[in-house]
Design a protein around this motif. Structure first.
Motif, PDB file in Angstrom:
ATOM      1  N   LEU A  75       8.571 -29.610  28.491  1.00 51.06           N
ATOM      2  CA  LEU A  75       8.498 -29.369  27.108  1.00 51.06           C
ATOM      3  C   LEU A  75       7.375 -29.857  26.448  1.00 51.06           C
ATOM      4  O   LEU A  75       6.937 -29.031  25.361  1.00 51.06           O
ATOM      5  N   ASP A  76       7.251 -31.188  26.443  1.00 55.82           N
ATOM      6  CA  ASP A  76       6.249 -31.987  25.816  1.00 55.82           C
ATOM      7  C   ASP A  76       4.787 -31.691  26.340  1.00 55.82           C
ATOM      8  O   ASP A  76       4.076 -31.146  25.356  1.00 55.82           O
ATOM      9  N   HIS A  77       4.732 -31.054  27.484  1.00 53.96           N
ATOM     10  CA  HIS A  77       3.335 -30.417  27.986  1.00 53.96           C
ATOM     11  C   HIS A  77       3.194 -29.097  27.310  1.00 53.96           C
ATOM     12  O   HIS A  77       1.992 -28.787  26.840  1.00 53.96           O
ATOM     13  N   LEU A  78       4.035 -28.341  27.373  1.00 51.71           N
ATOM     14  CA  LEU A  78       3.952 -26.758  26.635  1.00 51.71           C
ATOM     15  C   LEU A  78       3.779 -26.886  25.349  1.00 51.71           C
ATOM     16  O   LEU A  78       2.998 -26.274  24.771  1.00 51.71           O
ATOM     17  N   ARG A  79       4.481 -27.964  24.426  1.00 50.31           N
ATOM     18  CA  ARG A  79       4.235 -28.011  23.253  1.00 50.31           C
ATOM     19  C   ARG A  79       2.677 -28.349  22.852  1.00 50.31           C
ATOM     20  O   ARG A  79       2.032 -28.055  21.856  1.00 50.31           O
ATOM     21  N   ALA A  80       2.238 -29.596  23.659  1.00 46.94           N
ATOM     22  CA  ALA A  80       1.030 -30.085  23.420  1.00 46.94           C
ATOM     23  C   ALA A  80       0.055 -28.900  23.713  1.00 46.94           C
ATOM     24  O   ALA A  80      -1.157 -28.656  22.900  1.00 46.94           O
ATOM     25  N   ARG A  81       0.170 -27.900  24.507  1.00 39.73           N
ATOM     26  CA  ARG A  81      -0.696 -26.913  25.162  1.00 39.73           C
ATOM     27  C   ARG A  81      -0.791 -25.933  23.684  1.00 39.73           C
ATOM     28  O   ARG A  81      -1.634 -25.314  23.657  1.00 39.73           O
ATOM     29  N   LYS A  82       0.568 -25.521  23.515  1.00 46.37           N
ATOM     30  CA  LYS A  82       0.646 -24.850  22.388  1.00 46.37           C
ATOM     31  C   LYS A  82      -0.105 -25.154  21.197  1.00 46.37           C
ATOM     32  O   LYS A  82      -0.667 -24.313  20.578  1.00 46.37           O
ATOM     33  N   LYS A  83      -0.069 -26.296  20.791  1.00 50.16           N
ATOM     34  CA  LYS A  83      -0.655 -26.877  19.671  1.00 50.16           C
ATOM     35  C   LYS A  83      -2.219 -26.683  19.867  1.00 50.16           C
ATOM     36  O   LYS A  83      -2.961 -26.206  18.948  1.00 50.16           O
ATOM     37  N   TRP A  84      -2.709 -27.006  21.234  1.00 50.53           N
ATOM     38  CA  TRP A  84      -3.788 -26.779  21.487  1.00 50.53           C
ATOM     39  C   TRP A  84      -4.605 -25.278  21.252  1.00 50.53           C
ATOM     40  O   TRP A  84      -5.499 -24.964  20.720  1.00 50.53           O
ATOM     41  N   LYS A  85      -3.553 -24.513  21.825  1.00 48.09           N
ATOM     42  CA  LYS A  85      -4.021 -22.997  21.700  1.00 48.09           C
ATOM     43  C   LYS A  85      -4.061 -22.466  20.303  1.00 48.09           C
ATOM     44  O   LYS A  85      -4.736 -21.772  19.619  1.00 48.09           O
ATOM     45  N   ASP A  86      -2.974 -23.346  19.200  1.00 47.09           N
ATOM     46  CA  ASP A  86      -3.000 -22.625  17.826  1.00 47.09           C
ATOM     47  C   ASP A  86      -4.168 -23.109  17.082  1.00 47.09           C
ATOM     48  O   ASP A  86      -4.993 -22.523  16.323  1.00 47.09           O
ATOM     49  N   VAL A  87      -4.919 -24.459  17.543  1.00 48.20           N
ATOM     50  CA  VAL A  87      -5.803 -24.678  17.015  1.00 48.20           C
ATOM     51  C   VAL A  87      -7.239 -23.923  17.378  1.00 48.20           C
ATOM     52  O   VAL A  87      -7.989 -23.577  16.586  1.00 48.20           O
ATOM     53  N   SER A  88      -7.318 -23.840  18.681  1.00 48.15           N
ATOM     54  CA  SER A  88      -8.361 -23.130  19.281  1.00 48.15           C
ATOM     55  C   SER A  88      -8.563 -21.328  18.909  1.00 48.15           C
ATOM     56  O   SER A  88      -9.487 -21.028  18.685  1.00 48.15           O
ATOM     57  N   SER A  89      -7.434 -20.880  18.966  1.00 48.47           N
ATOM     58  CA  SER A  89      -7.258 -19.426  18.499  1.00 48.47           C
ATOM     59  C   SER A  89      -7.371 -19.267  17.219  1.00 48.47           C
ATOM     60  O   SER A  89      -7.015 -20.155  16.199  1.00 48.47           O
ATOM     61  N   SER A  90      -7.579 -17.860  16.879  1.00 53.12           N
ATOM     62  CA  SER A  90      -7.888 -17.597  15.250  1.00 53.12           C
ATOM     63  C   SER A  90      -6.743 -16.666  14.819  1.00 53.12           C
ATOM     64  O   SER A  90      -6.597 -15.965  14.071  1.00 53.12           O
ATOM     65  N   GLN A  91      -5.441 -17.277  15.398  1.00 49.24           N
ATOM     66  CA  GLN A  91      -4.395 -16.582  15.159  1.00 49.24           C
ATOM     67  C   GLN A  91      -3.882 -16.871  13.820  1.00 49.24           C
ATOM     68  O   GLN A  91      -3.771 -17.939  13.268  1.00 49.24           O
ATOM     69  N   THR A  92      -3.651 -15.547  13.044  1.00 49.28           N
ATOM     70  CA  THR A  92      -2.927 -15.945  11.710  1.00 49.28           C
ATOM     71  C   THR A  92      -1.497 -16.034  11.825  1.00 49.28           C
ATOM     72  O   THR A  92      -0.786 -15.943  12.690  1.00 49.28           O
ATOM     73  N   GLU A  93      -0.956 -16.522  10.633  1.00 41.41           N
ATOM     74  CA  GLU A  93       0.484 -17.030  10.565  1.00 41.41           C
ATOM     75  C   GLU A  93       1.322 -15.786  10.636  1.00 41.41           C
ATOM     76  O   GLU A  93       2.215 -15.999  11.227  1.00 41.41           O
ATOM     77  N   ASP A  94       0.926 -14.713  10.079  1.00 40.23           N
ATOM     78  CA  ASP A  94       1.699 -13.430  10.264  1.00 40.23           C
ATOM     79  C   ASP A  94       1.801 -12.841  11.561  1.00 40.23           C
ATOM     80  O   ASP A  94       2.687 -12.014  11.911  1.00 40.23           O
ATOM     81  N   GLU A  95       0.844 -13.283  12.496  1.00 38.09           N
ATOM     82  CA  GLU A  95       0.955 -12.551  13.835  1.00 38.09           C
ATOM     83  C   GLU A  95       2.224 -13.412  14.515  1.00 38.09           C
ATOM     84  O   GLU A  95       2.505 -14.569  14.314  1.00 38.09           O
ATOM     85  N   VAL A  96       2.614 -12.668  15.468  1.00 39.04           N
ATOM     86  CA  VAL A  96       4.113 -13.314  16.208  1.00 39.04           C
ATOM     87  C   VAL A  96       3.534 -13.925  17.310  1.00 39.04           C
ATOM     88  O   VAL A  96       2.704 -13.541  18.248  1.00 39.04           O
TER      89      VAL A  96
END
Lengths: 218, 211
Positions: free
Chosen positions: A104-125
């Motif tokens: 879970l630590d790894h997945l959270r870290a990866r998710k964080k990285w994805k969130d920063v790198s992608s241009s996903q808006t908050e409204d997107e699921v």
């Protein structure tokens, strides 16, 4: 119908009475430093723990890292006789809890990285928060000759919660009650996730099968 | 999830604790369809090949199990804390711990250097009694066997500062107090040590020795 894997499990359970219990092996290692006892423990559970980790992180190298990290933590805890593991407790459940935290630590870290790198808006699921009945990955899946690879891809395409329950049941051989305890949900929730996992898995396999048939016809 | 579907799943995985018979449940066409679908997926999963970690990983784990110590540099994952944070922490911690160690050492040495000799621990009441007469003029150590003792009667053994007149006056005073064991109420108090029958093993008044 008894397949090879079921037969293996039956054989394992029949011979289990002749083999030393996990807790005895742990004591043997902790009290007498019996390295062989620890080896038996790791050999006995390596497939369960590694299968779960691999299914969770979907990357063999990371799964290897996490597996190593998990058992090094186990050694460290047993050497220092920390209170996190009690003799009365189940060894596999304890190890899987450590493994799960690492994953879970790894997945959270990866998710964080994805969130920063992608241009996903908050409204997107977010992928992690949605619970689709069908995965869009099925449409992009290329033709697979090996059924095991196809199955692996289908499992990987499952939503996180469903995939975790499926992996804990099929890879780690945990009961639904144990899964509920480990993941901190009710047994009904665990069963519900498992049901959806199986239904979605079947849908994906059928979709892939019909796609293959269409390609052959063309 | 309805209880029937829950029971179907539990039956499928051999974990059913309920009394409901699977055959009874499967009489319902919907449940039968569900059971078939779930069984198909489960069958595929049961056939799946099991994965194992790399041999190098197992070797590392067993090497660590042998020593009981985590090998250094074992964790090489990217999502680990930055090394710089550790060094910054070390920069602060090392001097602080060194200073604390020096202070503790100094305090320890100071405590050991204090003279805890017995005369400093004499109870206050006893020291007050001893203030009446110089202790060295009243006491002298006498071993249990009197015969073995050679009282220092010779002039040579006496110290120069040991004024004989003072000793004589003390002796006279003690003699005058001798019948003090017949003291009655209201009479003036005398030091306990000066009473002839005082029971102090190993110690006697100088006057009694000289007799």
């Amino acid at each position: 119908m008894v397949n090879a894997r079921t037969y293996k499990r039956i054989t394992e359970s029949t011979t289990a009475s002749m083999l030393p219990a996990d807790e005895d092996l742990v004591l043997q290692y902790v009290e007498h430093g019996d390295e062989k006892a620890f080896r038996i423990l790791v050999d006995r559970h390596q497939e369960r723990v590694f299968g779960y980790l691999l299914g969770m992180v979907r990357d063999r190298e990371v799964a290897n890292d996490l597996f190593q990290e998990t058992f090094l933590k186990v050694i460290s805890a047993l050497s220092k006789k920390r209170a996190s593991y009690t003799v009365q407790g189940k060894f596999l459940g304890w190890v899987l809890r450590i493994a799960r935290n690492g994953a879970l630590d790894h997945l959270r870290a990866r998710k964080k990285w994805k969130d920063v790198s992608s241009s996903q808006t908050e409204d997107e699921v977010d992928y992690w928060d949605r619970l689709p009945d069908e995965s869009p990955l099925i449409d992009t899946m290329i033709h697979r000759s090996e059924q095991s690879e196809l199955l692996k891809d289908c499992i990987n395409a499952l939503p996180e919660e469903q995939r975790e329950v499926l992996l804990l049941r099929h890879e780690a051989d945990m009961t639904f009650r144990e899964i509920a305890d480990l993941t901190g949900c009710s047994i009904n929730t665990a069963l519900g996730r498992m049901r959806y996992a199986l239904i979605n898995l079947r849908r994906q396999l059928m979709a892939q099968h019909s796609k293959d048939l269409t390609e052959v016809a063309e | 999830m309805k209880n029937d579907k829950r029971d179907i799943l539990l039956h499928l995985y051999g974990e059913s604790e309920s009394e409901s018979d699977l055959r009874t449940l499967l009489r319902n066409p919907d449940l039968k369809e569900e059971y078939t679908a779930l069984s198909e997926a489960k069958f595929r999963l049961d056939l799946r090949k099991r994965e194992r970690p790399d041999a190098a990983v197992m070797n590392t784990i067993m090497a660590a199990a042998r020593t009981g110590i985590e090998p250094s540099g074992m964790y090489s994952r990217v999502d680990r804390g930055p090394i710089a944070r550790g060094s910054r922490l070390r920069k602060v911690l090392v001097p602080a711990l060194s200073f604390a160690a020096v202070v503790l050492f100094s305090v320890g040495v100071g405590l050991f250097s204090v003279d805890w000799s017995s005369d400093q621990r004499i109870p206050l009441a006893e020291s007050a009694v001893n203030d009446l007469v110089p202790p060295e003029s009243l006491y002298r150590f006498v071993p249990p066997h009197r015969d073995a003792v050679s009282p220092s009667t010779s002039q040579d053994s006496e110290l120069e500062w040991d004024d004989r007149t003072t000793l004589s006056s003390v002796n006279d005073r003690l003699n005058s107090l001798k019948p003090s064991d017949l003291l009655d109420w209201g009479e003036s108090a005398v030091p306990l040590e000066s009473l002839p029958n005082s029971n102090r093993p190993g110690f006697q008044t100088v006057g009694s020795i000289r007799k």
